[in-house]
Design a protein around this motif. Structure first.
Motif, PDB file in Angstrom:
ATOM      1  N   PRO A 238       0.843  -1.206   0.000  1.00 49.00           N
ATOM      2  CA  PRO A 238       0.000   0.000   0.000  1.00 49.00           C
ATOM      3  C   PRO A 238       0.879   1.258   0.000  1.00 49.00           C
ATOM      4  N   TYR A 239       1.656   1.422  -1.091  1.00 48.42           N
ATOM      5  CA  TYR A 239       2.677   2.474  -1.136  1.00 48.42           C
ATOM      6  C   TYR A 239       2.070   3.865  -0.952  1.00 48.42           C
ATOM      7  N   ALA A 240       0.963   4.138  -1.642  1.00 49.02           N
ATOM      8  CA  ALA A 240       0.341   5.461  -1.546  1.00 49.02           C
ATOM      9  C   ALA A 240      -0.115   5.750  -0.122  1.00 49.02           C
ATOM     10  N   LEU A 241      -0.640   4.701   0.545  1.00 45.72           N
ATOM     11  CA  LEU A 241      -1.098   4.866   1.925  1.00 45.72           C
ATOM     12  C   LEU A 241       0.076   5.159   2.849  1.00 45.72           C
ATOM     13  N   TRP A 242       1.210   4.464   2.605  1.00 41.88           N
ATOM     14  CA  TRP A 242       2.398   4.734   3.412  1.00 41.88           C
ATOM     15  C   TRP A 242       2.872   6.172   3.204  1.00 41.88           C
ATOM     16  N   GLU A 243       2.882   6.612   1.965  1.00 44.32           N
ATOM     17  CA  GLU A 243       3.318   7.986   1.675  1.00 44.32           C
ATOM     18  C   GLU A 243       2.413   9.003   2.353  1.00 44.32           C
ATOM     19  N   GLU A 244       1.122   8.719   2.338  1.00 45.53           N
ATOM     20  CA  GLU A 244       0.152   9.627   2.965  1.00 45.53           C
ATOM     21  C   GLU A 244       0.395   9.777   4.457  1.00 45.53           C
ATOM     22  N   ASN A 245       0.870   8.698   5.084  1.00 39.86           N
ATOM     23  CA  ASN A 245       1.086   8.715   6.539  1.00 39.86           C
ATOM     24  C   ASN A 245       2.549   8.885   6.927  1.00 39.86           C
ATOM     25  N   ARG A 246       3.411   9.125   5.954  1.00 38.47           N
ATOM     26  CA  ARG A 246       4.837   9.287   6.244  1.00 38.47           C
ATOM     27  C   ARG A 246       5.060  10.515   7.124  1.00 38.47           C
ATOM     28  N   ASN A 247       5.801  10.302   8.217  1.00 37.58           N
ATOM     29  CA  ASN A 247       6.136  11.376   9.158  1.00 37.58           C
ATOM     30  C   ASN A 247       4.907  12.011   9.808  1.00 37.58           C
ATOM     31  N   ARG A 248       3.792  11.281   9.848  1.00 37.80           N
ATOM     32  CA  ARG A 248       2.571  11.787  10.486  1.00 37.80           C
ATOM     33  C   ARG A 248       2.008  10.709  11.403  1.00 37.80           C
ATOM     34  N   ILE A 249       1.457  11.117  12.529  1.00 36.75           N
ATOM     35  CA  ILE A 249       0.700  10.208  13.388  1.00 36.75           C
ATOM     36  C   ILE A 249      -0.742  10.706  13.395  1.00 36.75           C
ATOM     37  N   VAL A 250      -1.652   9.866  12.917  1.00 36.06           N
ATOM     38  CA  VAL A 250      -3.067  10.232  12.824  1.00 36.06           C
ATOM     39  C   VAL A 250      -3.829   9.551  13.949  1.00 36.06           C
ATOM     40  N   SER A 251      -4.631  10.288  14.691  1.00 35.28           N
ATOM     41  CA  SER A 251      -5.390   9.710  15.798  1.00 35.28           C
ATOM     42  C   SER A 251      -6.791  10.300  15.849  1.00 35.28           C
ATOM     43  N   HIS A 252      -7.767   9.400  15.992  1.00 32.15           N
ATOM     44  CA  HIS A 252      -9.146   9.830  16.230  1.00 32.15           C
ATOM     45  C   HIS A 252      -9.478   9.738  17.718  1.00 32.15           C
ATOM     46  N   GLN A 253      -8.553   9.194  18.481  1.00 31.11           N
ATOM     47  CA  GLN A 253      -8.761   9.025  19.912  1.00 31.11           C
ATOM     48  C   GLN A 253      -8.569  10.353  20.643  1.00 31.11           C
ATOM     49  N   GLY A 254      -7.498  11.029  20.333  1.00 37.06           N
ATOM     50  CA  GLY A 254      -7.193  12.288  21.012  1.00 37.06           C
ATOM     51  C   GLY A 254      -5.704  12.466  21.147  1.00 37.06           C
ATOM     52  N   GLY A 255      -5.287  13.140  22.196  1.00 33.30           N
ATOM     53  CA  GLY A 255      -3.862  13.345  22.421  1.00 33.30           C
ATOM     54  C   GLY A 255      -3.605  14.600  23.234  1.00 33.30           C
TER      55      GLY A 255
END
Length: 272
Positions: free
Chosen positions: A9-26
């Protein structure tokens, strides 16, 4: 492009490269710590229990205090200070060898994760009782349900128990439910019906895992959510066994002589 790159899933990896996505919070520095829309320091600390927090973290649902108290009681039923129990062995061995408590408790939690018992069987227990309830609503008798499932899979997840008959933990949790004024739902009621039939016909009955799953199914939780909710339930019993082994002389938990090991493999042979 290399085939191994095409199959990823190369495109998906690129989309999330150097990013942490969370719907939980933080943690939003300077503003607060957020969890499913709640400000943890303002809305949760001092206002809810730790076990309500467990529900929130694992399911995204914040239950009332009664359900949190029920889960806390359920954890106590899992955490026995008995080093004979398979997972507690790990913690006691860590203590007797002077390992760290975290390593002993972590390995014990991992030992409790099995497809035969504890966390690993919860999804199968949920699948069974949920399917059984659908069959009962469609008009099937308990006897039909049991025979059909035994014929198809030769097992009834959530029933029977090694070594002992019955399960004292269910009686304890029923007492907790009465104290908390929590009423019985359809899944739990059916679990007892099946248990009564099995007692008469097979001398087996509902076990603690089957009870937990049926109860939580009545409160809208899936099998995988139940598995997650009890993922660390054995921790306190592990801690107790670690401390006890640590306080005794080093190496005194189940030491073995070489003669205690019975070897049945190939005879000794010369190696090149």
């Amino acid at each position: 492009m290399p085939q191994d790159v095409v199959n990823t899933p190369y495109a998906l990896w690129e989309e999330n490269r150097n990013r942490i996505v969370s719907h939980q919070g933080g943690w939003v520095i300077g503003k607060g710590v957020f969890n499913h829309g709640y400000s943890m320091m303002d809305d949760l600390v001092g206002e809810i229990t730790y076990f309500q927090q467990i529900f929130l973290n694992l399911t995204g649902k914040l239950p009332d205090k009664r359900l949190g108290d029920w889960l806390e009681a359920g954890y106590i039923c899992f955490s026995w200070p008995d080093a004979r129990i398979w997972c507690n062995h790990m913690a006691a061995l860590s203590g007797t060898s002077r390992g760290a408590i975290v390593s002993g408790v972590s390995s014990g939690i991992m030992a409790a994760d099995s497809l035969m018992y504890a966390t690993g069987v919860m999804v199968r227990c949920h699948d069974f009782i949920a399917t059984a309830l659908k069959e009962k609503r469609a008009g099937a008798a308990v006897e039909e349900i049991v025979k059909r499932h035994l014929s198809a899979k030769n097992e009834l997840p959530g029933y029977a128990r090694p070594i002992a008959k019955g399960d004292e933990r269910i009686d304890a949790m029923q007492r907790v439910c009465r104290k908390l004024d929590i009423t019985m739902g359809e899944h739990e009621a059916l679990a007892y019906e099946i248990s009564d039939y099995l007692i008469e016909e097979h001398d087996e009955c509902l076990n603690y895992g089957g009870y937990l799953v049926a109860f939580l199914a009545d409160h809208g939780f899936s099998g995988i959510e139940v598995e997650r909710l009890i993922s660390t339930a054995v921790a306190s019993g592990l801690q107790a066994c670690y401390v006890e082994a640590l306080e005794r002389p080093e190496g005194c938990f189940l030491p073995m002589r070489c003669s205690d090991v019975v070897y049945t493999g190939p005879e000794d042979r010369e190696l090149p």
